[in-house]
Scaffold this active site. Structure first.
Site, PDB file in Angstrom:
ATOM      1  N   GLY A   1      29.860  61.997  68.897  1.00  0.00           N
ATOM      2  CA  GLY A   1      31.218  61.952  68.273  1.00  0.00           C
ATOM      3  C   GLY A   1      32.359  61.565  69.223  1.00  0.00           C
ATOM      4  O   GLY A   1      32.126  61.599  70.453  1.00  0.00           O
ATOM      5  N   CYS A   2      33.290  61.510  68.855  1.00  0.00           N
ATOM      6  CA  CYS A   2      34.500  60.920  69.766  1.00  0.00           C
ATOM      7  C   CYS A   2      35.090  62.258  70.469  1.00  0.00           C
ATOM      8  O   CYS A   2      35.199  62.033  71.560  1.00  0.00           O
ATOM      9  CB  CYS A   2      35.896  60.340  68.963  1.00  0.00           C
ATOM     10  SG  CYS A   2      36.187  61.293  67.389  1.00  0.00           S
ATOM     11  N   TYR A   3      35.366  63.161  69.869  1.00  0.00           N
ATOM     12  CA  TYR A   3      35.666  64.449  70.596  1.00  0.00           C
ATOM     13  C   TYR A   3      34.469  64.733  71.798  1.00  0.00           C
ATOM     14  O   TYR A   3      34.914  65.257  72.911  1.00  0.00           O
ATOM     15  CB  TYR A   3      35.893  65.606  69.748  1.00  0.00           C
ATOM     16  CG  TYR A   3      37.453  65.429  69.250  1.00  0.00           C
ATOM     17  CD1 TYR A   3      38.442  65.267  69.813  1.00  0.00           C
ATOM     18  CD2 TYR A   3      37.298  65.607  67.659  1.00  0.00           C
ATOM     19  CE1 TYR A   3      39.970  65.359  69.087  1.00  0.00           C
ATOM     20  CE2 TYR A   3      38.516  65.473  66.777  1.00  0.00           C
ATOM     21  CZ  TYR A   3      39.706  65.519  67.497  1.00  0.00           C
ATOM     22  OH  TYR A   3      40.990  65.409  67.019  1.00  0.00           O
TER      23      TYR A   3
ATOM     24  N   ALA B   1      34.739  62.388  74.861  1.00  0.00           N
ATOM     25  CA  ALA B   1      35.687  62.623  75.775  1.00  0.00           C
ATOM     26  C   ALA B   1      35.727  63.809  76.537  1.00  0.00           C
ATOM     27  O   ALA B   1      36.029  64.065  77.708  1.00  0.00           O
ATOM     28  CB  ALA B   1      37.295  62.420  75.126  1.00  0.00           C
TER      29      ALA B   1
END
Length: 346
Positions: free
Chosen positions: A148-150, A153
């Protein structure tokens, strides 16, 4: 040259995949699918692709994917797991950009996503596709779960400190902010211009579905010690694309002074898509727009608390760009092929 198919081509991550792959010298886009836009030209839906990708969309049926060597699923959760087993038997390689194969524990997946998993037996065969962590496993995989994106990062931001065993893992705080494209292309009142513009809002405060994914991977980075206590609060910000994650952690020895810059530069030395900024410089979302780069800075405050700042483009390094990076690894292409485009200047 490989032939690829993109299942779910008209969503934001699907069309971002197409944008990137259209310039890949070793890829032919063979099939693009959409259940809602079957038989439409993709360039009629996204005019910016006119003259670049003028293919017709097809239904996402296995028979329409038979000519592809490599298949990307840019689809809602629970879609890829209905087709993956047969496609793997047919000799295809798969990257799923949804969450179908991210979890090790099927019970946790069912609890978080609240839909039955169609092929739990494949979880043990899938590889979590954060390239900077699992590059060797990805290289030999036929099924990769794009993070996932979160989680992307966050994990890139905290990985050097977790692996070094320097921080108190019982009190990790992540304050995360994402552009509106992270919510997808579906119609939603909360994502309308008048709702988002000049506004900042938290969501998923009771428990965002990326929280257990982040915790799972943090445990692995923490030498499989399960004493991870994570507070994760995401926010929606009035940007089309971009993600800014701020991580707060304490050292086990709060009086200890560590050369954080050296630690992070050593960890990410040679990584093509992780940029550790010089001391005193801090990342901005606009410096990664349309790129596969994660920019990170680290600061130890006078109080001893450590602050890590991590920015990515949620659609690129947080989704489609990372998927292409993984494909390059799986197919023995240069890892940065089609991904070396500079970020937008404005």
């Amino acid at each position: 040259m490989i032939k690829v198919a993109i299942v779910g081509a008209t969503g934001y991550t699907g069309v971002e995949l197409i944008r990137i792959l259209s310039s890949h010298p070793d890829v032919e886009i063979d099939t693009i699918t959409s259940r809602s836009d079957d038989d439409f030209l993709l360039s009629d839906i996204y005019p910016s692709l006119r003259g670049i990708v003028d293919k017709k969309l097809r239904l996402p049926d296995i028979k329409n994917l038979k000519n592809a060597d490599f298949i990307f699923f840019a689809t809602p959760n629970g879609t890829a797991c209905r087709m993956a087993e047969q496609l793997l038997k047919d000799g295809k390689k798969i990257i799923d950009l949804a969450a179908d194969f991210r979890f090790d524990d099927i019970k946790l997946w069912n609890e978080v996503y609240k839909i039955p998993h169609e092929c739990p037996q494949l979880l043990a065969k899938s590889v979590y596709g954060l390239s900077e962590i699992n590059r060797l496993k990805i290289k030999n995989a036929n099924l990769v779960a794009n993070p996932g994106c979160y989680p992307t990062a966050t994990l890139l931001g905290i990985m050097p400190l977790l692996e070094a065993g320097l921080i108190d893992t019982t009190n990790i705080i992540v304050d995360a902010k994402s552009g509106v494209s992270g919510a997808g292309r579906g119609a939603n009142i909360n994502n309308l211009l008048c709702e988002v513009s000049e506004n900042l809002q938290a969501y998923g405060v009771d428990g965002h579905r990326h929280l257990p994914e982040i915790q799972q991977e943090m445990v692995k980075l923490n030498n499989n010690k399960k004493n991870i206590n994570l507070t994760f609060i995401p926010h929606l910000i009035p940007l089309k694309r971009g993600m800014f994650v701020t991580i707060y952690v304490d050292l086990l020895d709060k009086k200890q002074k560590i050369d954080l810059q050296k630690l992070y530069q050593k960890k990410y030395n040679g990584e093509l898509f992780v940029d550790i900024l010089p001391v005193g410089r801090y990342p901005q979302t606009k410096t990664v727009t349309n790129s596969n780069i994660c920019r990170i800075s680290i600061k130890q405050l006078d109080s001893g608390k450590i602050v890590i700042l991590s920015v990515i483009d949620n659609l690129t390094k947080g989704a489609a760009g990372q998927a292409v990076q993984n494909m390059n690894i799986m197919c023995n292409f240069s890892e940065n092929t089609a991904l070396s485009v500079a970020p937008n200047i404005m």
